[in-house]
Write a protein that holds these residues in place. Structure first.
Motif, PDB file in Angstrom:
ATOM      1  N   SER A   1      43.279  24.736  59.934  1.00 46.73           N
ATOM      2  CA  SER A   1      44.479  25.119  59.196  1.00 46.73           C
ATOM      3  C   SER A   1      44.286  24.919  57.701  1.00 46.73           C
ATOM      4  CB  SER A   1      45.687  24.310  59.681  1.00 46.73           C
ATOM      5  OG  SER A   1      46.017  24.638  61.010  1.00 46.73           O
ATOM      6  N   TRP A   2      43.584  23.855  57.325  1.00 47.26           N
ATOM      7  CA  TRP A   2      43.326  23.602  55.906  1.00 47.26           C
ATOM      8  C   TRP A   2      42.518  24.738  55.288  1.00 47.26           C
ATOM      9  CZ3 TRP A   2      45.618  20.566  52.628  1.00 47.26           C
ATOM     10  CH2 TRP A   2      44.998  20.221  51.427  1.00 47.26           C
ATOM     11  N   VAL A   3      41.504  25.199  55.997  1.00 44.67           N
ATOM     12  CA  VAL A   3      40.666  26.279  55.470  1.00 44.67           C
ATOM     13  C   VAL A   3      41.454  27.585  55.413  1.00 44.67           C
ATOM     14  CG1 VAL A   3      38.536  27.591  55.793  1.00 44.67           C
ATOM     15  CG2 VAL A   3      38.560  25.149  56.265  1.00 44.67           C
ATOM     16  N   ARG A   4      42.296  27.845  56.414  1.00 46.23           N
ATOM     17  CA  ARG A   4      43.148  29.039  56.351  1.00 46.23           C
ATOM     18  C   ARG A   4      44.147  28.928  55.206  1.00 46.23           C
ATOM     19  NH1 ARG A   4      43.754  27.939  61.670  1.00 46.23           N
ATOM     20  NH2 ARG A   4      46.004  27.630  61.428  1.00 46.23           N
ATOM     21  N   GLY A   5      44.697  27.728  55.019  1.00 46.10           N
ATOM     22  CA  GLY A   5      45.631  27.530  53.910  1.00 46.10           C
ATOM     23  C   GLY A   5      44.976  27.787  52.572  1.00 46.10           C
ATOM     24  N   ARG A   6      43.737  27.344  52.443  1.00 49.42           N
ATOM     25  CA  ARG A   6      42.989  27.613  51.213  1.00 49.42           C
ATOM     26  C   ARG A   6      42.788  29.115  51.026  1.00 49.42           C
ATOM     27  NH1 ARG A   6      37.975  24.438  51.640  1.00 49.42           N
ATOM     28  NH2 ARG A   6      36.928  26.383  52.221  1.00 49.42           N
ATOM     29  N   GLY A   7      42.609  29.824  52.130  1.00 46.79           N
ATOM     30  CA  GLY A   7      42.497  31.271  52.057  1.00 46.79           C
ATOM     31  C   GLY A   7      43.787  31.916  51.571  1.00 46.79           C
ATOM     32  N   TRP A   8      44.941  31.387  52.021  1.00 45.55           N
ATOM     33  CA  TRP A   8      46.217  31.911  51.535  1.00 45.55           C
ATOM     34  C   TRP A   8      46.360  31.665  50.038  1.00 45.55           C
ATOM     35  CZ3 TRP A   8      49.286  35.426  53.211  1.00 45.55           C
ATOM     36  CH2 TRP A   8      49.353  35.705  54.583  1.00 45.55           C
ATOM     37  N   ALA A   9      45.948  30.494  49.582  1.00 51.42           N
ATOM     38  CA  ALA A   9      46.018  30.204  48.147  1.00 51.42           C
ATOM     39  C   ALA A   9      45.098  31.134  47.364  1.00 51.42           C
ATOM     40  CB  ALA A   9      45.651  28.746  47.887  1.00 51.42           C
ATOM     41  N   LEU A  10      43.905  31.387  47.901  1.00 50.01           N
ATOM     42  CA  LEU A  10      42.976  32.307  47.248  1.00 50.01           C
ATOM     43  C   LEU A  10      43.562  33.718  47.219  1.00 50.01           C
ATOM     44  CD1 LEU A  10      39.151  32.536  47.664  1.00 50.01           C
ATOM     45  CD2 LEU A  10      40.544  34.593  47.925  1.00 50.01           C
ATOM     46  N   TYR A  11      44.103  34.159  48.329  1.00 46.75           N
ATOM     47  CA  TYR A  11      44.694  35.501  48.406  1.00 46.75           C
ATOM     48  C   TYR A  11      45.754  35.684  47.326  1.00 46.75           C
ATOM     49  CZ  TYR A  11      47.736  39.215  50.149  1.00 46.75           C
ATOM     50  OH  TYR A  11      48.519  40.335  50.250  1.00 46.75           O
ATOM     51  N   GLN A  12      46.680  34.726  47.237  1.00 45.45           N
ATOM     52  CA  GLN A  12      47.748  34.833  46.248  1.00 45.45           C
ATOM     53  C   GLN A  12      47.193  34.802  44.833  1.00 45.45           C
ATOM     54  OE1 GLN A  12      48.887  32.159  44.080  1.00 45.45           O
ATOM     55  NE2 GLN A  12      50.362  33.590  43.147  1.00 45.45           N
ATOM     56  N   ALA A  13      46.189  33.952  44.609  1.00 45.63           N
ATOM     57  CA  ALA A  13      45.652  33.780  43.264  1.00 45.63           C
ATOM     58  C   ALA A  13      44.902  35.014  42.790  1.00 45.63           C
ATOM     59  CB  ALA A  13      44.744  32.554  43.219  1.00 45.63           C
ATOM     60  N   VAL A  14      43.994  35.514  43.607  1.00 41.33           N
ATOM     61  CA  VAL A  14      43.148  36.619  43.139  1.00 41.33           C
ATOM     62  C   VAL A  14      43.929  37.928  43.071  1.00 41.33           C
ATOM     63  CG1 VAL A  14      42.169  37.388  45.355  1.00 41.33           C
ATOM     64  CG2 VAL A  14      40.800  37.526  43.284  1.00 41.33           C
ATOM     65  N   THR A  15      44.851  38.149  43.999  1.00 43.33           N
ATOM     66  CA  THR A  15      45.652  39.368  43.919  1.00 43.33           C
ATOM     67  C   THR A  15      46.645  39.281  42.764  1.00 43.33           C
ATOM     68  OG1 THR A  15      47.246  38.535  45.564  1.00 43.33           O
ATOM     69  CG2 THR A  15      45.405  39.885  46.376  1.00 43.33           C
ATOM     70  N   GLY A  16      47.175  38.082  42.515  1.00 44.06           N
ATOM     71  CA  GLY A  16      48.073  37.908  41.380  1.00 44.06           C
ATOM     72  C   GLY A  16      47.362  38.104  40.052  1.00 44.06           C
ATOM     73  N   LEU A  17      46.149  37.582  39.941  1.00 43.92           N
ATOM     74  CA  LEU A  17      45.369  37.778  38.717  1.00 43.92           C
ATOM     75  C   LEU A  17      45.159  39.254  38.433  1.00 43.92           C
ATOM     76  CD1 LEU A  17      42.462  35.162  38.693  1.00 43.92           C
ATOM     77  CD2 LEU A  17      44.159  35.518  36.901  1.00 43.92           C
ATOM     78  N   ALA A  18      44.764  39.988  39.430  1.00 44.77           N
ATOM     79  CA  ALA A  18      44.501  41.418  39.243  1.00 44.77           C
ATOM     80  C   ALA A  18      45.778  42.177  38.901  1.00 44.77           C
ATOM     81  CB  ALA A  18      43.853  41.994  40.497  1.00 44.77           C
ATOM     82  N   TYR A  19      46.868  41.823  39.533  1.00 40.23           N
ATOM     83  CA  TYR A  19      48.121  42.555  39.357  1.00 40.23           C
ATOM     84  C   TYR A  19      48.779  42.271  38.006  1.00 40.23           C
ATOM     85  CZ  TYR A  19      52.694  44.473  40.667  1.00 40.23           C
ATOM     86  OH  TYR A  19      53.856  45.203  40.727  1.00 40.23           O
ATOM     87  N   TYR A  20      48.713  41.000  37.554  1.00 37.25           N
ATOM     88  CA  TYR A  20      49.448  40.583  36.365  1.00 37.25           C
ATOM     89  C   TYR A  20      48.595  40.439  35.107  1.00 37.25           C
ATOM     90  CZ  TYR A  20      53.450  39.421  39.343  1.00 37.25           C
ATOM     91  OH  TYR A  20      54.508  39.476  40.203  1.00 37.25           O
ATOM     92  N   TRP A  21      47.313  40.749  35.186  1.00 43.24           N
ATOM     93  CA  TRP A  21      46.401  40.430  34.084  1.00 43.24           C
ATOM     94  C   TRP A  21      46.909  40.924  32.733  1.00 43.24           C
ATOM     95  CZ3 TRP A  21      42.238  37.260  34.226  1.00 43.24           C
ATOM     96  CH2 TRP A  21      41.454  37.201  33.070  1.00 43.24           C
ATOM     97  N   ASP A  22      47.454  42.107  32.670  1.00 41.17           N
ATOM     98  CA  ASP A  22      47.881  42.699  31.399  1.00 41.17           C
ATOM     99  C   ASP A  22      49.373  42.589  31.132  1.00 41.17           C
ATOM    100  OD1 ASP A  22      45.273  43.660  30.684  1.00 41.17           O
ATOM    101  OD2 ASP A  22      45.524  45.265  32.166  1.00 41.17           O
ATOM    102  N   THR A  23      50.122  41.980  32.044  1.00 37.96           N
ATOM    103  CA  THR A  23      51.587  42.040  31.913  1.00 37.96           C
ATOM    104  C   THR A  23      52.298  40.699  31.936  1.00 37.96           C
ATOM    105  OG1 THR A  23      51.863  42.312  34.309  1.00 37.96           O
ATOM    106  CG2 THR A  23      51.632  44.328  32.974  1.00 37.96           C
ATOM    107  N   ASN A  24      51.711  39.678  32.536  1.00 38.19           N
ATOM    108  CA  ASN A  24      52.449  38.429  32.740  1.00 38.19           C
ATOM    109  C   ASN A  24      51.529  37.236  32.503  1.00 38.19           C
ATOM    110  OD1 ASN A  24      53.913  36.202  33.763  1.00 38.19           O
ATOM    111  ND2 ASN A  24      55.010  37.502  35.229  1.00 38.19           N
ATOM    112  N   PRO A  25      51.403  36.781  31.255  1.00 40.08           N
ATOM    113  CA  PRO A  25      50.489  35.677  30.945  1.00 40.08           C
ATOM    114  C   PRO A  25      50.789  34.397  31.728  1.00 40.08           C
ATOM    115  CG  PRO A  25      51.208  36.763  28.934  1.00 40.08           C
ATOM    116  CD  PRO A  25      52.051  37.320  30.047  1.00 40.08           C
ATOM    117  N   GLY A  26      52.059  34.138  31.997  1.00 39.92           N
ATOM    118  CA  GLY A  26      52.408  32.935  32.745  1.00 39.92           C
ATOM    119  C   GLY A  26      51.849  32.956  34.151  1.00 39.92           C
ATOM    120  N   MET A  27      51.983  34.095  34.804  1.00 40.66           N
ATOM    121  CA  MET A  27      51.437  34.207  36.147  1.00 40.66           C
ATOM    122  C   MET A  27      49.910  34.182  36.123  1.00 40.66           C
ATOM    123  SD  MET A  27      53.556  34.157  38.642  1.00 40.66           S
ATOM    124  CE  MET A  27      52.683  34.938  39.993  1.00 40.66           C
TER     125      MET A  27
END
Length: 206
Positions: free
Chosen positions: A163-189
């Motif tokens: 579960s810990w490794v899957r949880g880390r995957g969820w954190a990675l998923y949110q982080a990398v997709t958020g970076l790509a989506y918000y890179w030019d629009t939302n510095p806070g995110m």
């Protein structure tokens, strides 16, 4: 798609100011408090829960594989793509959750945790609420906590290795997709997701 970090509505009942971006004064206490919220949510009866849609939070991590890979490609040399995909593969390969599904908030990021006088006061934004794999709600381990407080959060929830490794995957998923989506629009995110991705990659294998 990732969503803008929500803001709390106006206070109209004399309540103290609540700041979603504030950090708890005592991370260990915050780990205890947030774990208590997660445990309470998991205990809520799931009878009659709405069916989970494809790609909804709490579902199989593999549903996010294409988006993660497209996000890494879009980010290019702004992230260590090889390290990101190696960590992602570890999470995909972790044994799946094979026990009853539970309620998951799905978006336990700093902007959704309200702090009053240094203590966790409330959790907001239940737009991602679903019944699924509880590992989804381990995201705060890499978004909010570090070091001893991360270990405390894990211990309070009694998280097994898979579960810990899957949880880390969820954190990675949110982080990398958020970076790509918000890179030019939302510095806070971008700051938040970059921090989370750094913590995920530094955490390594359990």
């Amino acid at each position: 798609m990732p969503r803008d970090t929500p803001s709390p509505g106006p206070c109209t009942s004399g309540c103290p100011a609540r700041t979603p971006t504030a950090r708890p004064a005592t991370p260990d206490q915050a780990a205890v408090d947030l774990a208590a919220f997660v445990r309470a949510l998991r205990r809520v009866d799931t009878v009659g829960a709405h069916p989970r849609l494809p790609h909804a939070r709490g579902g199989p991590l593999a549903e996010g594989d294409d988006l993660v890979r497209r996000s890494v490609a879009r980010l290019g040399d702004r992230v260590d793509g090889d390290a990101v995909l190696c960590s992602w593969r570890e999470s995909l390969d972790a044994p799946a959750w094979d026990r009853p599904e539970v309620w998951v908030h799905g978006d336990l990021l700093p902007g959704n945790l309200l702090v009053v006088d240094g203590r966790l006061s409330a959790v907001i934004d239940f737009g991602g609420l679903n019944v699924g794999d509880p590992a989804c709600d381990l995201q705060p381990a890499w978004n909010v906590f570090a070091g001893d407080s991360r270990l405390r959060f894990r211990a309070e929830l009694g998280v097994d290795e898979a579960s810990w490794v899957r949880g880390r995957g969820w954190a990675l998923y949110q982080a990398v997709t958020g970076l790509a989506y918000y890179w030019d629009t939302n510095p806070g995110m971008v700051r938040q997701t970059a921090h989370a991705l750094e913590q995920v990659l530094a955490d390594g294998s359990p």
